[in-house]
Design a protein around this motif. Structure first.
Motif, PDB file in Angstrom:
ATOM      1  N   GLU A 244     145.299  27.292  56.380  1.00 26.36           N
ATOM      2  CA  GLU A 244     144.735  27.645  55.081  1.00 26.36           C
ATOM      3  C   GLU A 244     145.800  27.860  54.013  1.00 26.36           C
ATOM      4  O   GLU A 244     145.523  27.698  52.818  1.00 26.36           O
ATOM      5  CB  GLU A 244     143.878  28.904  55.223  1.00 26.36           C
ATOM      6  N   CYS A 245     147.011  28.221  54.427  1.00 23.41           N
ATOM      7  CA  CYS A 245     148.049  28.506  53.436  1.00 23.41           C
ATOM      8  C   CYS A 245     148.911  27.289  53.102  1.00 23.41           C
ATOM      9  O   CYS A 245     149.798  27.381  52.260  1.00 23.41           O
ATOM     10  CB  CYS A 245     148.926  29.671  53.885  1.00 23.41           C
ATOM     11  N   LEU A 246     148.657  26.147  53.741  1.00 23.31           N
ATOM     12  CA  LEU A 246     149.471  24.966  53.453  1.00 23.31           C
ATOM     13  C   LEU A 246     149.476  24.647  51.957  1.00 23.31           C
ATOM     14  O   LEU A 246     150.532  24.446  51.359  1.00 23.31           O
ATOM     15  CB  LEU A 246     148.955  23.758  54.236  1.00 23.31           C
ATOM     16  N   GLY A 247     148.296  24.578  51.361  1.00 24.18           N
ATOM     17  CA  GLY A 247     148.204  24.254  49.946  1.00 24.18           C
ATOM     18  C   GLY A 247     148.781  25.317  49.041  1.00 24.18           C
ATOM     19  O   GLY A 247     149.598  25.011  48.154  1.00 24.18           O
ATOM     20  N   PRO A 248     148.394  26.594  49.216  1.00 17.18           N
ATOM     21  CA  PRO A 248     148.964  27.642  48.353  1.00 17.18           C
ATOM     22  C   PRO A 248     150.474  27.754  48.432  1.00 17.18           C
ATOM     23  O   PRO A 248     151.137  27.980  47.411  1.00 17.18           O
ATOM     24  CB  PRO A 248     148.269  28.915  48.860  1.00 17.18           C
ATOM     25  N   VAL A 249     151.051  27.602  49.620  1.00 18.46           N
ATOM     26  CA  VAL A 249     152.507  27.677  49.727  1.00 18.46           C
ATOM     27  C   VAL A 249     153.147  26.461  49.066  1.00 18.46           C
ATOM     28  O   VAL A 249     154.175  26.582  48.379  1.00 18.46           O
ATOM     29  CB  VAL A 249     152.955  27.812  51.190  1.00 18.46           C
ATOM     30  N   GLU A 250     152.553  25.299  49.252  1.00 14.13           N
ATOM     31  CA  GLU A 250     153.086  24.113  48.575  1.00 14.13           C
ATOM     32  C   GLU A 250     153.140  24.348  47.067  1.00 14.13           C
ATOM     33  O   GLU A 250     154.149  24.025  46.417  1.00 14.13           O
ATOM     34  CB  GLU A 250     152.237  22.885  48.881  1.00 14.13           C
ATOM     35  N   GLU A 251     152.086  24.916  46.515  1.00 15.91           N
ATOM     36  CA  GLU A 251     152.082  25.180  45.081  1.00 15.91           C
ATOM     37  C   GLU A 251     153.143  26.199  44.701  1.00 15.91           C
ATOM     38  O   GLU A 251     153.806  26.066  43.659  1.00 15.91           O
ATOM     39  CB  GLU A 251     150.694  25.653  44.639  1.00 15.91           C
ATOM     40  N   ALA A 252     153.336  27.223  45.539  1.00 12.05           N
ATOM     41  CA  ALA A 252     154.368  28.219  45.257  1.00 12.05           C
ATOM     42  C   ALA A 252     155.759  27.593  45.262  1.00 12.05           C
ATOM     43  O   ALA A 252     156.609  27.920  44.418  1.00 12.05           O
ATOM     44  CB  ALA A 252     154.289  29.348  46.277  1.00 12.05           C
ATOM     45  N   VAL A 253     156.007  26.702  46.212  1.00  8.33           N
ATOM     46  CA  VAL A 253     157.304  26.029  46.284  1.00  8.33           C
ATOM     47  C   VAL A 253     157.520  25.155  45.050  1.00  8.33           C
ATOM     48  O   VAL A 253     158.608  25.161  44.443  1.00  8.33           O
ATOM     49  CB  VAL A 253     157.396  25.200  47.572  1.00  8.33           C
ATOM     50  N   ARG A 254     156.505  24.415  44.678  1.00  9.74           N
ATOM     51  CA  ARG A 254     156.625  23.555  43.494  1.00  9.74           C
ATOM     52  C   ARG A 254     156.880  24.389  42.229  1.00  9.74           C
ATOM     53  O   ARG A 254     157.697  24.015  41.379  1.00  9.74           O
ATOM     54  CB  ARG A 254     155.366  22.714  43.326  1.00  9.74           C
ATOM     55  N   ARG A 255     156.188  25.514  42.114  1.00 13.33           N
ATOM     56  CA  ARG A 255     156.381  26.361  40.929  1.00 13.33           C
ATOM     57  C   ARG A 255     157.779  26.953  40.892  1.00 13.33           C
ATOM     58  O   ARG A 255     158.404  27.018  39.820  1.00 13.33           O
ATOM     59  CB  ARG A 255     155.324  27.472  40.907  1.00 13.33           C
ATOM     60  N   ALA A 256     158.281  27.381  42.044  1.00 10.71           N
ATOM     61  CA  ALA A 256     159.632  27.933  42.082  1.00 10.71           C
ATOM     62  C   ALA A 256     160.663  26.888  41.676  1.00 10.71           C
ATOM     63  O   ALA A 256     161.605  27.181  40.925  1.00 10.71           O
ATOM     64  CB  ALA A 256     159.934  28.472  43.477  1.00 10.71           C
ATOM     65  N   ALA A 257     160.484  25.676  42.160  1.00 10.37           N
ATOM     66  CA  ALA A 257     161.424  24.609  41.817  1.00 10.37           C
ATOM     67  C   ALA A 257     161.347  24.269  40.335  1.00 10.37           C
ATOM     68  O   ALA A 257     162.384  24.056  39.675  1.00 10.37           O
ATOM     69  CB  ALA A 257     161.135  23.375  42.661  1.00 10.37           C
ATOM     70  N   ALA A 258     160.136  24.233  39.795  1.00 10.75           N
ATOM     71  CA  ALA A 258     159.969  23.891  38.383  1.00 10.75           C
ATOM     72  C   ALA A 258     160.520  24.973  37.466  1.00 10.75           C
ATOM     73  O   ALA A 258     161.056  24.680  36.394  1.00 10.75           O
ATOM     74  CB  ALA A 258     158.489  23.648  38.083  1.00 10.75           C
ATOM     75  N   ALA A 259     160.401  26.229  37.897  1.00 13.83           N
ATOM     76  CA  ALA A 259     160.821  27.331  37.042  1.00 13.83           C
ATOM     77  C   ALA A 259     162.303  27.658  37.162  1.00 13.83           C
ATOM     78  O   ALA A 259     162.956  28.015  36.168  1.00 13.83           O
ATOM     79  CB  ALA A 259     159.996  28.572  37.374  1.00 13.83           C
ATOM     80  N   GLU A 260     162.835  27.550  38.394  1.00  9.49           N
ATOM     81  CA  GLU A 260     164.169  28.083  38.642  1.00  9.49           C
ATOM     82  C   GLU A 260     165.236  27.037  38.980  1.00  9.49           C
ATOM     83  O   GLU A 260     166.417  27.260  38.741  1.00  9.49           O
ATOM     84  CB  GLU A 260     164.117  29.098  39.801  1.00  9.49           C
ATOM     85  N   ILE A 261     164.821  25.911  39.565  1.00  8.08           N
ATOM     86  CA  ILE A 261     165.804  24.950  40.071  1.00  8.08           C
ATOM     87  C   ILE A 261     166.009  23.785  39.117  1.00  8.08           C
ATOM     88  O   ILE A 261     167.133  23.548  38.632  1.00  8.08           O
ATOM     89  CB  ILE A 261     165.382  24.437  41.470  1.00  8.08           C
ATOM     90  N   MET A 262     164.972  23.049  38.825  1.00 13.52           N
ATOM     91  CA  MET A 262     165.145  21.819  38.059  1.00 13.52           C
ATOM     92  C   MET A 262     165.630  22.038  36.629  1.00 13.52           C
ATOM     93  O   MET A 262     166.391  21.202  36.118  1.00 13.52           O
ATOM     94  CB  MET A 262     163.849  21.006  38.092  1.00 13.52           C
ATOM     95  N   PRO A 263     165.286  23.142  35.951  1.00 15.93           N
ATOM     96  CA  PRO A 263     165.867  23.335  34.615  1.00 15.93           C
ATOM     97  C   PRO A 263     167.382  23.502  34.639  1.00 15.93           C
ATOM     98  O   PRO A 263     168.051  23.285  33.621  1.00 15.93           O
ATOM     99  CB  PRO A 263     165.186  24.624  34.119  1.00 15.93           C
ATOM    100  N   ARG A 264     167.933  23.873  35.810  1.00 19.01           N
ATOM    101  CA  ARG A 264     169.372  24.084  35.932  1.00 19.01           C
ATOM    102  C   ARG A 264     170.082  22.903  36.588  1.00 19.01           C
ATOM    103  O   ARG A 264     171.314  22.920  36.698  1.00 19.01           O
ATOM    104  CB  ARG A 264     169.639  25.368  36.708  1.00 19.01           C
ATOM    105  N   PHE A 265     169.330  21.921  37.042  1.00 20.97           N
ATOM    106  CA  PHE A 265     169.933  20.757  37.689  1.00 20.97           C
ATOM    107  C   PHE A 265     170.731  19.969  36.664  1.00 20.97           C
ATOM    108  O   PHE A 265     170.227  19.586  35.612  1.00 20.97           O
ATOM    109  CB  PHE A 265     168.832  19.890  38.308  1.00 20.97           C
ATOM    110  N   ARG A 266     172.011  19.756  36.970  1.00 20.37           N
ATOM    111  CA  ARG A 266     172.949  19.077  36.085  1.00 20.37           C
ATOM    112  C   ARG A 266     173.137  19.821  34.765  1.00 20.37           C
ATOM    113  O   ARG A 266     173.539  19.229  33.761  1.00 20.37           O
ATOM    114  CB  ARG A 266     172.517  17.631  35.835  1.00 20.37           C
ATOM    115  N   ALA A 267     172.835  21.124  34.771  1.00 22.28           N
ATOM    116  CA  ALA A 267     172.992  21.923  33.555  1.00 22.28           C
ATOM    117  C   ALA A 267     173.667  23.254  33.845  1.00 22.28           C
ATOM    118  O   ALA A 267     173.651  24.151  33.006  1.00 22.28           O
ATOM    119  CB  ALA A 267     171.627  22.163  32.908  1.00 22.28           C
ATOM    120  N   LEU A 268     174.263  23.406  35.028  1.00 23.65           N
ATOM    121  CA  LEU A 268     174.921  24.656  35.393  1.00 23.65           C
ATOM    122  C   LEU A 268     176.213  24.844  34.613  1.00 23.65           C
ATOM    123  O   LEU A 268     176.964  23.894  34.387  1.00 23.65           O
ATOM    124  CB  LEU A 268     175.242  24.670  36.892  1.00 23.65           C
ATOM    125  N   THR A 269     176.474  26.078  34.236  1.00 20.23           N
ATOM    126  CA  THR A 269     177.762  26.434  33.644  1.00 20.23           C
ATOM    127  C   THR A 269     178.622  27.097  34.714  1.00 20.23           C
ATOM    128  O   THR A 269     178.112  27.530  35.761  1.00 20.23           O
ATOM    129  CB  THR A 269     177.569  27.377  32.455  1.00 20.23           C
TER     130      THR A 269
END
Length: 280
Positions: free
Chosen positions: A9-34
């Motif tokens: 039952e948690c497969l979908g909700p966790v997938e969404e949580a992972v995608r949100r974390a990546a969109a919020a915290e990881i990809m905005p900093r990809f190739r943009a780290l100082t």
């Protein structure tokens, strides 16, 4: 009580949580780290970034809300408090998290990194998520329910008969003398061993999809391996530690350990590492 039904039952909700974390915290900093957003933990080969820390915090909040009473064993949390690792041997459900598997790759601006999450209870893996955000590819596994990549079933298959085994392995100099001797035995006829790429999770995915025959790793941090071990197992693959016992999430494993597309290949590589069997 946590069980396979909850994991499904948690497969979908966790997938969404992972995608949100990546969109919020990881990809905005990809190739943009100082420079001030990257630090060393245990030397130049062990990096952490603001993206790692932000993504793990994001996932910790989301996952523990999804399963009250659960705990998170994450790479960055354990770096701050090593005692958190002991939760893997406890009775509470555990989310095993690597916010960026392949941080050095991420820092270089290369795309070979992923986010790894696994759900375990009392040492048993129940579900896992492997997300490569730079390519927007999501692999999931459910104990007894199979493995999927972007919704399509994964089958590891078996190595081609008579072909050299394609193996991704730990660097021999990043381990103990005993494990180094075992790894050097991969330099033999019938084996094409290359260094592991920046992300262990993506190497496991290559096994699950039949594009790599095996991995041989000489480190046992659960966040690097938990998600991939279940993914490969549910795709029909297998694994073993050097002693012949299954990998134990809480540690204390006989290293190196082998994961491969099928049981026969696991056995062949283990004997090769032990030096008591001719090369595959």
């Amino acid at each position: 009580m946590i069980d396979d039904r909850f994991a499904a039952e948690c497969l979908g909700p966790v997938e969404e949580a992972v995608r949100r974390a990546a969109a919020a915290e990881i990809m905005p900093r990809f190739r943009a780290l100082t420079a001030d957003q990257v630090a060393e933990k245990n030397g130049p080969h062990d990096l952490v970034t603001v993206a790692d820390r932000g993504a793990e915090a994001h996932l910790t909040a989301a996952l523990t809300a999804l399963l009250p009473g659960s705990v998170v064993v994450g790479e960055e949390g354990v770096a701050v408090d090593p005692g958190r690792y002991t939760a893997l041997a406890g009775d509470r459900p555990v989310w095993i998290v690597d916010p960026i598997d392949g941080t050095r790759t991420f820092v270089r601006g290369d795309e070979g990194f992923c986010t790894l999450v696994a759900l375990a209870h009392r040492g048993e893996l129940l579900a896992s998520w492997t997300y490569a955000p730079a390519h927007d590819r999501m692999a999931t596994a459910l104990r007894g329910g199979g493995a999927r990549l972007d919704g399509a079933a994964l089958r590891a298959g078996s190595p081609a008969a008579g072909a050299p085994l394609e193996i991704a392995a730990s660097y021999p100099f990043h381990t103990t003398p005993e494990a180094k001797r075992a790894l050097l035995r991969l330099r033999t006829e019938g084996v094409r061993a290359r260094p592991c790429a920046g992300s262990a999770g993506l190497e496991y995915l290559e096994i699950a999809r039949g594009a790599l025959d095996a991995t041989v790793f000489a480190w046992e941090n659960a966040w690097d391996h938990a998600a991939g071990l279940l993914l490969v197992a549910e795709a029909g693959g297998a694994h073993t530690t050097l002693s012949g016992a299954p990998f134990h999430l809480a540690g204390g494993n006989a290293l190196p350990f082998v994961t491969a597309r099928d049981t026969e290949t696991v056995t062949r590589i283990r004997h090769l590492l032990l030096g008591d069997h001719p090369a595959p």
